[in-house]
Design an enzyme around this catalytic site. Structure first.
Site, mmCIF file in Angstrom:
data_model
loop_
_atom_site.group_PDB
_atom_site.id
_atom_site.type_symbol
_atom_site.label_atom_id
_atom_site.label_comp_id
_atom_site.label_asym_id
_atom_site.label_seq_id
_atom_site.Cartn_x
_atom_site.Cartn_y
_atom_site.Cartn_z
ATOM 1 N N ASP A 127 -3.408 8.297 -1.184
ATOM 2 C CA ASP A 127 -3.739 7.198 -0.278
ATOM 3 C C ASP A 127 -5.163 6.696 -0.542
ATOM 4 O O ASP A 127 -5.407 5.498 -0.661
ATOM 5 C CB ASP A 127 -3.589 7.693 1.159
ATOM 6 C CG ASP A 127 -4.154 6.713 2.179
ATOM 7 O OD1 ASP A 127 -3.518 5.670 2.411
ATOM 8 O OD2 ASP A 127 -5.232 7.006 2.745
ATOM 9 N N HIS A 185 3.697 6.864 5.757
ATOM 10 C CA HIS A 185 2.500 7.560 6.242
ATOM 11 C C HIS A 185 1.633 6.722 7.178
ATOM 12 O O HIS A 185 0.819 7.259 7.925
ATOM 13 C CB HIS A 185 1.662 8.087 5.068
ATOM 14 C CG HIS A 185 0.825 7.057 4.374
ATOM 15 N ND1 HIS A 185 1.306 6.240 3.378
ATOM 16 C CD2 HIS A 185 -0.476 6.713 4.527
ATOM 17 C CE1 HIS A 185 0.349 5.448 2.942
ATOM 18 N NE2 HIS A 185 -0.748 5.711 3.627
ATOM 19 N N ASP A 216 -22.314 11.045 -25.390
ATOM 20 C CA ASP A 216 -21.097 11.817 -25.215
ATOM 21 C C ASP A 216 -20.754 12.484 -26.535
ATOM 22 O O ASP A 216 -21.196 12.040 -27.603
ATOM 23 C CB ASP A 216 -19.961 10.885 -24.767
ATOM 24 C CG ASP A 216 -18.715 11.641 -24.353
ATOM 25 O OD1 ASP A 216 -18.829 12.836 -24.042
ATOM 26 O OD2 ASP A 216 -17.637 11.020 -24.332
ATOM 27 N N HIS A 234 0.815 -1.224 0.000
ATOM 28 C CA HIS A 234 0.000 0.000 0.000
ATOM 29 C C HIS A 234 0.845 1.270 0.000
ATOM 30 O O HIS A 234 0.690 2.110 -0.904
ATOM 31 C CB HIS A 234 -0.967 -0.017 1.186
ATOM 32 C CG HIS A 234 -1.708 1.269 1.381
ATOM 33 N ND1 HIS A 234 -2.590 1.770 0.455
ATOM 34 C CD2 HIS A 234 -1.672 2.178 2.400
ATOM 35 C CE1 HIS A 234 -3.085 2.919 0.889
ATOM 36 N NE2 HIS A 234 -2.531 3.187 2.070
ATOM 37 N N GLU A 240 0.711 5.356 12.738
ATOM 38 C CA GLU A 240 -0.657 4.961 13.072
ATOM 39 C C GLU A 240 -0.790 3.467 13.340
ATOM 40 O O GLU A 240 -1.567 3.047 14.204
ATOM 41 C CB GLU A 240 -1.588 5.365 11.921
ATOM 42 C CG GLU A 240 -3.056 5.109 12.175
ATOM 43 C CD GLU A 240 -3.914 5.722 11.087
ATOM 44 O OE1 GLU A 240 -4.781 5.014 10.562
ATOM 45 O OE2 GLU A 240 -3.705 6.906 10.758
ATOM 46 N N ASP A 241 -0.019 2.652 12.645
ATOM 47 C CA ASP A 241 -0.256 1.211 12.663
ATOM 48 C C ASP A 241 0.883 0.367 13.221
ATOM 49 O O ASP A 241 0.775 -0.855 13.239
ATOM 50 C CB ASP A 241 -0.566 0.719 11.243
ATOM 51 C CG ASP A 241 -1.896 1.237 10.736
ATOM 52 O OD1 ASP A 241 -2.795 1.419 11.559
ATOM 53 O OD2 ASP A 241 -2.021 1.475 9.524
#
Length: 624
Positions: A207, A142, A324, A118, A146-147
């Site tokens: 993200d 990132h 379109d 990820h 947090e994890d």
């Protein structure tokens, strides 16, 4: 101090808590209810502890290889990064990957992939955008704070304060302690952090894009919840940043999640258009020949609309079938006047369709998008949509605020000045966010300010002003200035005297009538709060009444004191989840109870910053 259960023990589980996947991390120092980073450990783990490290020379040689290998998952994004930023420190990106891989080792995503895929994918998206090295490093890391057990303090020591600030801005508040307010407070924190460094928001969008690409791994209920939040908040934020290359794919992913039948319908329609590509190639050739004959140097490319755009304008607009128009982009070699020259050639050769011309060069969109849009009856009598722009306009249209990082200052007119102009809307958000004490009020105001449906009105002096649809003269008055809004007593729309609650329409000419007596202390009416649309107007009306309130009850003072402490905490990127820390602090400061402390804050006998400093020190120095 006890650590909340499962805060860092995610390894070997199905998937860690992660931003963009609908769940939230627990907070460090949870006993006191403060969203603060845990102190750095005395001995931090490093990738070299378990695995043999490559030499610096080996890593540098790998980064130069023209192909990727299974054992080097970051070579492709590093190669892209070096292609845009030849002087980039790719060793720093690789070191960030090694740290992220070490910290996330054993964690899996719901798709079954190793979790490290990820952050690598997010960094790859940002590399394609042309973002700088700091952004890629922060993207790699990132999710670590947090994890995993990696702390902000450790991250700052390893990669510097710039990266730490960005990663901290992306770290969520915990639902366990903030409850239903966690999502709104996390979003508020993200906006505040983006005000300090817009790269926080750009990483958040990348993200979310990767999470939307892999949304099928989640339950139907989670898919719908995440897609709805993406549509309502993150897509409008992406549009405000002008990053269309991300916005188009985000919207298509939203359509697939929220309307699978609509997504399938548009996909089938696109696959069954017989002769579409052949016609576009022929139209491109004919247009190129005509413009060259008219001595306009340009490059013409085909620009197909993305699925969500077609769906929104047809199926969602209650048309029975999707449709379109062929669309071409004309990129002229020159300046603004060359765009109008190209328009003259095209309109001189093919009849324009009435009502389909828009001049976004003279009147740019709120994200500073600039182009000429027209539709003409082209070859074979078919309608063709044409977008005309310069090279600089095209780059800004595709990459938005990211273009300032993709091209160094001094190239193409990009740099700090251009970036500041692009982010005026963000500063406006920061102006009113502190006045929204309730999380629900903040989210509602944010959605209103980011509304895609907007109008342009003109003041009595001819100044164009962008407002949300259905705004009123009061909204316009406060947009011009707080003083104009407070002294507003009437308005004229297109020369006619109208009530202040009248909705404005696109293109209206609006004159604001104000009191001329400077000593007149009369101000806004409380009734205005029932019809104003903009958070800016609501903010200033509320402030006016707060300043002039003759009697302030104890309950109001308690509320004001609590808001002041909350705002001071947010300035430090932290939050208060329970009253327990304040109750303890009240006794330490000599107050008999919490309410007395909050009243003292409201009366400025004790500053909110003093209270927050004491709270933070209590957490940072408490035993872990």
């Amino acid at each position: 101090m006890n650590t909340p259960p499962d805060r860092h023990d995610h390894r070997g589980t199905s998937e860690p808590t992660q931003r963009g996947h609908g769940s939230d991390p627990s907070l460090t120092a949870a006993e006191l209810g403060l969203a603060v980073a845990a102190p750095a450990k005395d001995a931090r783990e490093t990738p070299e502890a378990d695995a043999p490290a490559e030499s610096g020379l080996t890593r540098r040689l790998k980064s130069l290889l023209p192909w990727s290998t299974d054992t080097d998952p970051v070579s492709a994004l590093i190669r892209t990064h070096k292609g845009i930023h030849p002087d980039a420190d790719t060793g720093l990106v690789r070191r960030a990957y090694e740290m992220a891989e070490r910290m996330h080792r054993g964690q899996m995503r719901k798709s079954g992939d190793p979790f490290i895929t990820h952050p690598v994918a997010v960094a790859a998206i940002l590399s394609d955008l042309g973002m700088d090295t700091v952004t890629l490093v922060a993207a790699m890391l990132h999710d670590t704070v947090e994890d995993t057990s990696y702390t902000v303090a450790a991250l700052e020591s390893d990669f510097g304060p710039e990266v730490a600030l960005i990663v901290d801005g992306l770290t969520k508040f915990d639902k366990l302690f903030f409850g239903e307010a966690a999502e709104a407070e996390t979003l508020r924190k993200l906006i505040i952090a983006a005000g300090r460094d817009v790269r926080v928001l750009v990483i958040k969008l990348a993200d979310r894009l990767h999470n939307m690409r892999t949304l099928d791994a989640r339950s139907t209920k989670s898919q719908q919840r995440i897609a709805t939040a993406t549509r309502d908040v993150l897509v409008p934020l992406c549009d405000r940043l002008g990053i269309q290359v991300l916005k188009r794919e985000l919207e298509d992913c939203v359509l697939k999640a929220l309307s699978p039948s609509g997504y399938a319908l548009i996909t089938e329609y696109l696959a069954q258009r017989e002769g579409w590509n052949e016609y576009l190639d022929r139209a491109k050739t004919v247009f190129t020949q005509e413009l060259r004959a008219g001595r306009v140097d340009c490059k013409i490319t085909v620009r197909p609309r993305h699925l969500y755009s077609i769906w929104k304008d047809t199926v969602a607009g209650r048309h029975s079938e999707p449709h379109d128009l062929p669309r071409l982009v004309v990129r002229v070699d020159g300046g603004d006047m060359d765009c109008y020259a190209a328009l003259g050639v095209i309109h001189g050769r093919w009849r324009p369709v009435p009502g389909r011309f828009k001049d976004f060069i003279a009147s740019p969109k709120n994200n500073l998008y600039r182009s000429l849009h027209t539709t003409v009856i082209g070859p074979d009598g078919r309608s063709v949509e044409v977008l005309i722009r310069t090279r600089e306009m095209h780059l800004s249209a595709e990459y938005g605020v990211a273009v300032n990082f993709r091209y160094p200052e001094g190239m193409g007119g990009y740099g700090p000045a251009a970036r500041a102009e692009q982010l005026e809307w963000l500063q406006r958000l920061l102006d009113w966010e502190s006045a929204a004490a309730e999380p629900g009020q903040f989210l509602a105001s944010l959605r209103c300010d980011l509304s895609e449906s907007q109008i342009i009105v003109f003041t009595g002096t001819g100044r164009p002003v962008l407002l949300p649809s259905d705004s009123t003269p009061v909204d316009l008055a406060y947009t011009l200035s707080a003083d104009t809004g407070n002294r507003c007593i009437g308005s004229r729309i297109n020369g006619r005297l109208v009530p202040l609650s009248s909705p404005l329409a696109d293109g209206d000419s609006v004159e604001i009538i104000t009191r001329q007596d400077a000593d007149d202390e009369r101000g806004p009416s409380e009734e205005w709060l029932t019809f104003v649309k903009t958070p800016h107007a609501r903010l200033h009306i509320g402030r006016w009444f707060e300043k002039r309130s003759e009697t302030v009850t104890i309950a109001n003072k308690v509320r004001l004191g609590r808001v002041a402490v909350g705002l001071a905490l947010r300035q430090h990127g932290r939050g208060l989840a329970s009253d327990l820390p304040l109750v303890r602090l009240a006794g330490q400061l000599g107050f008999p109870d919490l309410e007395t402390l909050l009243v003292a804050v409201a009366d400025h006998k004790v500053s909110a910053n003093t209270v927050v400093d004491r709270l933070i020190r209590a957490v940072d120095h408490s035993p872990q």
